[in-house]
Design a protein around this motif. Sequence first.
Motif, PDB file in Angstrom:
ATOM      1  N   GLY A 223      -2.939   2.181   6.165  1.00  0.00           N
ATOM      2  CA  GLY A 223      -2.730   2.226   4.714  1.00  0.00           C
ATOM      3  C   GLY A 223      -3.840   2.934   3.952  1.00  0.00           C
ATOM      4  O   GLY A 223      -3.854   2.898   2.725  1.00  0.00           O
ATOM      5  N   GLY A 224      -4.793   3.548   4.646  1.00  0.00           N
ATOM      6  CA  GLY A 224      -5.820   4.342   3.967  1.00  0.00           C
ATOM      7  C   GLY A 224      -7.024   3.557   3.506  1.00  0.00           C
ATOM      8  O   GLY A 224      -8.136   4.093   3.450  1.00  0.00           O
ATOM      9  N   HIS A 228      -5.979  -3.333  -1.051  1.00  0.00           N
ATOM     10  CA  HIS A 228      -4.983  -2.479  -1.685  1.00  0.00           C
ATOM     11  C   HIS A 228      -4.666  -1.207  -0.913  1.00  0.00           C
ATOM     12  O   HIS A 228      -4.869  -0.091  -1.394  1.00  0.00           O
ATOM     13  CB  HIS A 228      -5.408  -2.131  -3.129  1.00  0.00           C
ATOM     14  CG  HIS A 228      -5.638  -3.351  -3.975  1.00  0.00           C
ATOM     15  ND1 HIS A 228      -4.890  -4.507  -3.824  1.00  0.00           N
ATOM     16  CD2 HIS A 228      -6.514  -3.604  -4.977  1.00  0.00           C
ATOM     17  CE1 HIS A 228      -5.321  -5.398  -4.700  1.00  0.00           C
ATOM     18  NE2 HIS A 228      -6.305  -4.900  -5.403  1.00  0.00           N
ATOM     19  N   PRO A 229      -4.156  -1.356   0.303  1.00  0.00           N
ATOM     20  CA  PRO A 229      -3.712  -0.185   1.062  1.00  0.00           C
ATOM     21  C   PRO A 229      -2.532   0.528   0.378  1.00  0.00           C
ATOM     22  O   PRO A 229      -1.954   0.020  -0.572  1.00  0.00           O
ATOM     23  CB  PRO A 229      -3.287  -0.781   2.418  1.00  0.00           C
ATOM     24  CG  PRO A 229      -3.180  -2.246   2.220  1.00  0.00           C
ATOM     25  CD  PRO A 229      -3.991  -2.620   1.024  1.00  0.00           C
ATOM     26  N   ASN A 230      -2.218   1.698   0.880  1.00  0.00           N
ATOM     27  CA  ASN A 230      -1.122   2.494   0.304  1.00  0.00           C
ATOM     28  C   ASN A 230       0.216   2.162   0.942  1.00  0.00           C
ATOM     29  O   ASN A 230       0.291   1.935   2.155  1.00  0.00           O
ATOM     30  CB  ASN A 230      -1.403   3.986   0.508  1.00  0.00           C
ATOM     31  CG  ASN A 230      -2.627   4.405  -0.274  1.00  0.00           C
ATOM     32  OD1 ASN A 230      -2.733   4.146  -1.471  1.00  0.00           O
ATOM     33  ND2 ASN A 230      -3.570   5.024   0.409  1.00  0.00           N
ATOM     34  N   TRP A 231       1.259   2.178   0.141  1.00  0.00           N
ATOM     35  CA  TRP A 231       2.622   1.911   0.595  1.00  0.00           C
ATOM     36  C   TRP A 231       3.536   2.992   0.053  1.00  0.00           C
ATOM     37  O   TRP A 231       3.096   3.854  -0.716  1.00  0.00           O
ATOM     38  CB  TRP A 231       3.075   0.518   0.123  1.00  0.00           C
ATOM     39  CG  TRP A 231       2.199  -0.578   0.659  1.00  0.00           C
ATOM     40  CD1 TRP A 231       0.946  -0.897   0.217  1.00  0.00           C
ATOM     41  CD2 TRP A 231       2.471  -1.446   1.766  1.00  0.00           C
ATOM     42  NE1 TRP A 231       0.429  -1.930   0.986  1.00  0.00           N
ATOM     43  CE2 TRP A 231       1.341  -2.280   1.932  1.00  0.00           C
ATOM     44  CE3 TRP A 231       3.559  -1.611   2.639  1.00  0.00           C
ATOM     45  CZ2 TRP A 231       1.272  -3.253   2.929  1.00  0.00           C
ATOM     46  CZ3 TRP A 231       3.494  -2.585   3.611  1.00  0.00           C
ATOM     47  CH2 TRP A 231       2.368  -3.394   3.768  1.00  0.00           C
ATOM     48  N   LEU A 232       4.793   2.942   0.419  1.00  0.00           N
ATOM     49  CA  LEU A 232       5.726   3.985  -0.008  1.00  0.00           C
ATOM     50  C   LEU A 232       7.137   3.430  -0.036  1.00  0.00           C
ATOM     51  O   LEU A 232       7.565   2.783   0.927  1.00  0.00           O
ATOM     52  CB  LEU A 232       5.658   5.150   0.997  1.00  0.00           C
ATOM     53  CG  LEU A 232       6.548   6.352   0.718  1.00  0.00           C
ATOM     54  CD1 LEU A 232       6.007   7.161  -0.463  1.00  0.00           C
ATOM     55  CD2 LEU A 232       6.629   7.247   1.967  1.00  0.00           C
ATOM     56  N   VAL A 233       7.839   3.687  -1.112  1.00  0.00           N
ATOM     57  CA  VAL A 233       9.270   3.375  -1.128  1.00  0.00           C
ATOM     58  C   VAL A 233       9.947   4.331  -0.148  1.00  0.00           C
ATOM     59  O   VAL A 233       9.788   5.551  -0.270  1.00  0.00           O
ATOM     60  CB  VAL A 233       9.855   3.531  -2.551  1.00  0.00           C
ATOM     61  CG1 VAL A 233      11.378   3.486  -2.522  1.00  0.00           C
ATOM     62  CG2 VAL A 233       9.294   2.450  -3.472  1.00  0.00           C
ATOM     63  N   GLY A 234      10.648   3.782   0.847  1.00  0.00           N
ATOM     64  CA  GLY A 234      11.319   4.616   1.847  1.00  0.00           C
ATOM     65  C   GLY A 234      10.605   4.628   3.188  1.00  0.00           C
ATOM     66  O   GLY A 234      11.077   5.261   4.129  1.00  0.00           O
ATOM     67  N   MET A 236       6.499   4.320   5.233  1.00  0.00           N
ATOM     68  CA  MET A 236       5.050   4.177   5.099  1.00  0.00           C
ATOM     69  C   MET A 236       4.463   5.567   4.883  1.00  0.00           C
ATOM     70  O   MET A 236       4.976   6.553   5.406  1.00  0.00           O
ATOM     71  CB  MET A 236       4.449   3.528   6.354  1.00  0.00           C
ATOM     72  CG  MET A 236       4.683   2.026   6.438  1.00  0.00           C
ATOM     73  SD  MET A 236       4.052   1.087   5.006  1.00  0.00           S
ATOM     74  CE  MET A 236       2.276   1.127   5.292  1.00  0.00           C
ATOM     75  N   PRO A 237       3.353   5.651   4.105  1.00  0.00           N
ATOM     76  CA  PRO A 237       2.818   6.976   3.767  1.00  0.00           C
ATOM     77  C   PRO A 237       2.000   7.633   4.875  1.00  0.00           C
ATOM     78  O   PRO A 237       1.629   8.799   4.755  1.00  0.00           O
ATOM     79  CB  PRO A 237       1.944   6.700   2.542  1.00  0.00           C
ATOM     80  CG  PRO A 237       1.546   5.271   2.678  1.00  0.00           C
ATOM     81  CD  PRO A 237       2.651   4.569   3.405  1.00  0.00           C
ATOM     82  N   CYS A 238       1.705   6.914   5.970  1.00  0.00           N
ATOM     83  CA  CYS A 238       0.879   7.515   7.016  1.00  0.00           C
ATOM     84  C   CYS A 238       1.745   8.406   7.903  1.00  0.00           C
ATOM     85  O   CYS A 238       2.842   8.031   8.293  1.00  0.00           O
ATOM     86  CB  CYS A 238       0.177   6.451   7.851  1.00  0.00           C
ATOM     87  SG  CYS A 238       1.290   5.213   8.519  1.00  0.00           S
ATOM     88  N   ALA A 239       1.237   9.580   8.224  1.00  0.00           N
ATOM     89  CA  ALA A 239       1.946  10.463   9.161  1.00  0.00           C
ATOM     90  C   ALA A 239       1.452  10.163  10.568  1.00  0.00           C
ATOM     91  O   ALA A 239       0.294   9.803  10.767  1.00  0.00           O
ATOM     92  CB  ALA A 239       1.666  11.910   8.814  1.00  0.00           C
ATOM     93  N   ALA A 250      -3.890  11.726   9.542  1.00  0.00           N
ATOM     94  CA  ALA A 250      -2.766  11.299  10.372  1.00  0.00           C
ATOM     95  C   ALA A 250      -3.199  10.235  11.373  1.00  0.00           C
ATOM     96  O   ALA A 250      -4.366  10.161  11.759  1.00  0.00           O
ATOM     97  CB  ALA A 250      -2.180  12.498  11.111  1.00  0.00           C
ATOM     98  N   VAL A 251      -2.213   9.428  11.771  1.00  0.00           N
ATOM     99  CA  VAL A 251      -2.462   8.424  12.806  1.00  0.00           C
ATOM    100  C   VAL A 251      -2.295   9.115  14.160  1.00  0.00           C
ATOM    101  O   VAL A 251      -1.213   9.559  14.506  1.00  0.00           O
ATOM    102  CB  VAL A 251      -1.476   7.254  12.661  1.00  0.00           C
ATOM    103  CG1 VAL A 251      -1.638   6.277  13.814  1.00  0.00           C
ATOM    104  CG2 VAL A 251      -1.672   6.554  11.322  1.00  0.00           C
ATOM    105  N   ASN A 252      -3.392   9.239  14.904  1.00  0.00           N
ATOM    106  CA  ASN A 252      -3.337   9.892  16.211  1.00  0.00           C
ATOM    107  C   ASN A 252      -3.620   8.874  17.318  1.00  0.00           C
ATOM    108  O   ASN A 252      -3.783   7.681  17.053  1.00  0.00           O
ATOM    109  CB  ASN A 252      -4.326  11.066  16.261  1.00  0.00           C
ATOM    110  CG  ASN A 252      -5.739  10.590  15.941  1.00  0.00           C
ATOM    111  OD1 ASN A 252      -6.063   9.410  16.106  1.00  0.00           O
ATOM    112  ND2 ASN A 252      -6.575  11.515  15.480  1.00  0.00           N
TER     113      ASN A 252
END
Length: 596
Positions: A223-224, A228-234, A236-239, A250-252
């Motif tokens: 979540g970065g 308060h990590p990042n989220w996304l409607v639809g 998760m924002p992590c690639a 990116a998550v590697n």
Amino acid sequence: MSVATPNGFELDNTGRRVVVDPVTRIEGHLRCEVNLDEGNVIRNAVSSGTMWRGLEVILRGRDPRDAWAFTQRICGVCTGTHALTSVRAVEDALGIAIPENANSIRNIMQLTLQAQDHLVHFYHLHALDWVDVVSALNADPKATSTLAQSISDWAKSSPGYFRDIQERLKRFVAMGQLGPFMNGYWGNPAYKLPAEANLMAVAHYLEALDFQKEIVKIHTIYGGKNPHPNWLVGGMPCAINVEDTGAVGAVNMERLNLISGIIDRTIEFIDKVYLPDLLAIASFYKDWTYGGGLSSQAVLSYGDIPEHANDDSAENQLLPRGAIINGNLAEIHDVDLRDPEQVQEFVTHSWFRYADETRGLHPWDGVTEPNFALGPNTVGEPTRIEAIDEQAKYSWVKAPRWRGHAMEVGPLARWVIGYAKGLPEFKEPVDKVLTDLGLPLGALFSTLGRTAARGLEASWAAHKMRYFQDKLVANIKAGDTATANTERWEPKTWPKEVRGVGTTEAPRGALGHWVVIRDGKIDNYQAVVPTTWNASPRDAAGNIGAYEAALLGTPLAKADEPLEILRTLHSFDPCLACAAHILSPDGEELTEITVR
Ligand code: NFE
Ligand code: MG
């Protein structure tokens, strides 16, 4: 005055009044008033949220795709859980499906929170209600080492290790700077642990303080950041980029392996430190059977941790969904959050205004309009209340009810429901704890039962982190790297008016957000939060809330040291920032802080 409540409690507010304000070691602004009888037994209890915030109002007219970022600021403790609840509500309203990987990552985020929050709660918010820090100064480090090695093979257990901890503690005390250990009721006769158990627990308090920050690194990767990590409607924002093309953020594979290692250590810490400590401490308090209250009668869980994406059925939730009322474990009721008759919020005794305050409102029709006034029997000025009037409005917390019943939510509720459903993952560990301690099932319905359920759940969550991490990695290795669905991202693709509900099981219990979206904007947004359930004031019919009920019948060893009140309230892990989720512009407090 003596009153019988519809939910079966006898209240008598004539005896000596004890006020705890604020109830510390927690987030927030919780005031508790009780009346004692002549034997110092609690005969009436009043729970009041003394802070007003404004999140539901702030959300009106905003873009629903941003709601998660606002609602997440309801709280930094149960961080992320409001955001997850919010994106689920908006996805439900707009009919958005999420990729399987997003479901796994969301579950890992939520389970990470459960494990970290429960660990912090046990050691840093609750243990000192049972552990006498000052007594640890008298412990024999060698005997402490023997004790620690008898309950766990955790490596840090040598006599020298405990001697060093004791020396640090002695220096603290000699300087008169007890820091986090200030203001305890040290020496109170309700403390029962031998000095060695106290020293062991203090050592683990310090270790847990260090370790909990490791756990949340998982949030910073998926979540970065944390809080308060990042989220996304639809999704998760992590690639996800396992080919290592150097994409920033990116998550590697290296990040996935880092998370895997943290999960292993989380499992180890909880199973080798937290659970053995919990059992060891509980074994000295088997006689302290108080704090059951409502929990034996009415518990509620919405369910969470969906096995598969996009399936809201009860069967798909690894944390079980259901409601139990009147203490009848043989009957588990279905919970439907869209049914206007099920979840309703009352404001009869809350500082809000409804057109008709004899009735509750389902959250899709919910109203948040502040209305602060003290009752005629209030003693003292608004800024210096000595005694509040529970016959009038007395809290910034609304009173949620399920089919009219006041409900307890949280780890105990979830574990009672899992137990009643006969789910082995819940039933077996509970039976084992009861057998190990030589206690009957009834012992679960108590303050210690609530604390034990949270510990079992921390372990359950840590093992499920491993399960979803493995599932995620397997799916990635099979070639699926999708984390987000942007098909319905554009508001022009949305219907004119839609309603949605999103739920989670937050560390403290059932959490729901209800949203109404009109013309691409939020028309109404209502959050009903775990602590809103548990800290609830009375409702229109006079039913008392879970905290209030749990305190009744508890004797205080010393009326001027309300340690027993703290034990029971802390066992719920109160969070009033969440419960009121509603700050005056300047953050002004409405009562002066006094601890009596
Ligand atoms: Ni501020 Fe929270 C949790 C939520 S609850 S801590 O858990 O949602 O009252
Ligand atoms: Mg609300």
